[in-house]
Design a protein around this motif. Sequence first.
Motif, short mmCIF file in Angstrom:
data_model
loop_
_atom_site.label_atom_id
_atom_site.label_comp_id
_atom_site.label_asym_id
_atom_site.label_seq_id
_atom_site.Cartn_x
_atom_site.Cartn_y
_atom_site.Cartn_z
N SER A 91 33.58 -17.25 61.49
CA SER A 91 34.69 -16.46 62.01
C SER A 91 35.99 -16.93 61.37
O SER A 91 36.07 -18.02 60.79
N ARG A 92 37.04 -16.13 61.48
CA ARG A 92 38.34 -16.52 60.91
C ARG A 92 38.87 -17.77 61.60
O ARG A 92 39.47 -18.64 60.97
N LEU A 93 38.61 -17.87 62.91
CA LEU A 93 39.03 -19.07 63.63
C LEU A 93 38.26 -20.28 63.14
O LEU A 93 38.83 -21.37 62.97
N GLY A 94 36.95 -20.11 62.91
CA GLY A 94 36.13 -21.21 62.41
C GLY A 94 36.60 -21.68 61.04
O GLY A 94 36.68 -22.89 60.78
N ARG A 95 36.94 -20.73 60.17
CA ARG A 95 37.44 -21.11 58.84
C ARG A 95 38.79 -21.80 58.94
O ARG A 95 39.07 -22.74 58.17
N LEU A 96 39.61 -21.36 59.90
CA LEU A 96 40.90 -22.01 60.10
C LEU A 96 40.73 -23.44 60.57
O LEU A 96 41.39 -24.36 60.06
N LEU A 97 39.83 -23.67 61.54
CA LEU A 97 39.61 -25.02 62.05
C LEU A 97 39.01 -25.92 60.98
O LEU A 97 39.34 -27.11 60.90
N ALA A 151 36.79 -15.26 69.65
CA ALA A 151 35.71 -16.20 69.31
C ALA A 151 35.49 -17.22 70.43
O ALA A 151 36.45 -17.70 71.03
N PRO A 152 34.23 -17.58 70.70
CA PRO A 152 33.97 -18.62 71.70
C PRO A 152 34.30 -20.00 71.12
O PRO A 152 34.00 -20.28 69.95
N VAL A 153 34.90 -20.84 71.94
CA VAL A 153 35.23 -22.20 71.53
C VAL A 153 34.75 -23.15 72.63
O VAL A 153 35.05 -22.95 73.80
N ARG A 155 37.05 -18.44 75.49
CA ARG A 155 37.15 -17.54 74.34
C ARG A 155 38.60 -17.54 73.87
O ARG A 155 39.52 -17.45 74.68
N VAL A 156 38.77 -17.65 72.58
CA VAL A 156 40.11 -17.74 71.99
C VAL A 156 40.36 -16.50 71.14
O VAL A 156 39.60 -16.21 70.20
N ALA A 157 41.41 -15.79 71.47
CA ALA A 157 41.80 -14.61 70.70
C ALA A 157 42.64 -15.05 69.51
O ALA A 157 43.66 -15.72 69.68
N ALA A 158 42.19 -14.69 68.30
CA ALA A 158 42.92 -15.05 67.09
C ALA A 158 42.56 -14.11 65.96
O ALA A 158 41.38 -13.80 65.76
N PHE A 159 43.57 -13.63 65.25
CA PHE A 159 43.38 -12.77 64.08
C PHE A 159 42.60 -11.51 64.41
O PHE A 159 41.79 -11.03 63.62
N GLY A 160 42.83 -10.97 65.59
CA GLY A 160 42.15 -9.74 65.98
C GLY A 160 40.72 -9.94 66.41
O GLY A 160 40.00 -8.96 66.66
N GLU A 161 40.27 -11.18 66.50
CA GLU A 161 38.91 -11.49 66.95
C GLU A 161 38.96 -12.26 68.27
O GLU A 161 40.00 -12.76 68.67
#
Length: 304
Positions: free
Chosen positions: A208-214, A258-260, A250-256
């Motif tokens: 996910s975009r959040l995963g790539r960011l982290l 994602a579960p965290v 769940r974290v809303a980021a970049f229009g997605e």
Amino acid sequence: IFAQFSDVIRKIRGTVRFMLGNLDGFTADKLVPYEQMSSIDRYMLHELYHFKQAARTAFEKYEFFRAMQAVNNFTNSELSAFYFDISKDCLYVNGEWDLQRRSTLTALFRILVDYTTTLAPVTCHLAEEVWSFAEVSQRALGKTTGSVFQEPWDQTLAEWDNPELAAEWAALRRVRAVANQAIEAARTAKLIGSSLEAELDVFVPLESRLGRLLTKHAGELRRVCITSQASVHEIGGTATMAGEFAFEDRVAAFGEDAPVRVVSRRSLLHKCPRCWNLHFTQVDALCGRCDDVVAQEHGCQELK
């Protein structure tokens, strides 16, 4: 009303005191160009830019209460509760000429200047007092300004406005909020005292975009969450072990959306007596970073 205003002024004084104390001895040769500053410092300049624009709009409409509301929000939400907390490790531990530390000091310098000029129309005596202690223009820019009212009111730059960077840090701050819940659970159970005693495992869909960011900011995650260790993993059905505390959201980021899942535990490593981080295998021994800093300072003293 007076009691409430007194609390606001006390908070403002504490904020400028923190910046003044850390900027003591700051000179022009320690300034870091914007493009070389760290991600979080450039993000704070983005927040400073928008804070200044909000204050400008309020002052132009003679809505002084909204201007002070912007000051109060910037002080509490962006500086005290976030940036200052994260920056203390770098400011107090890193070497005097360390690039990351100088980057943070550069951001603090820029913030102090525009923070003080923003205060000037409403709390003029406080702003002048801050300016007299700072001598920021004389020391860092080589000017001879004797009063804050001789300075340009807005010294922010349009290049500081970076929506993409702001979106990244908004997502990181949401993950930090999830991590704080896991850390607080460990603290409530009296497993840890300070958050520096904790290690974190952050589970997220890595594609996910959040995963790539982290993954991109994996090296900074420890600093952002103010823990001794933090690592990023693919989310799955990993069970929580004894002595571990998990919090999932769940974290809303970049229009997605994602579960965290964040798992905290007490670190099994030893505390460095200088920086208090737990990431060394020997008791009462300096960590690698502190050992390098102390060696450099000792070498400089010998040269003197």
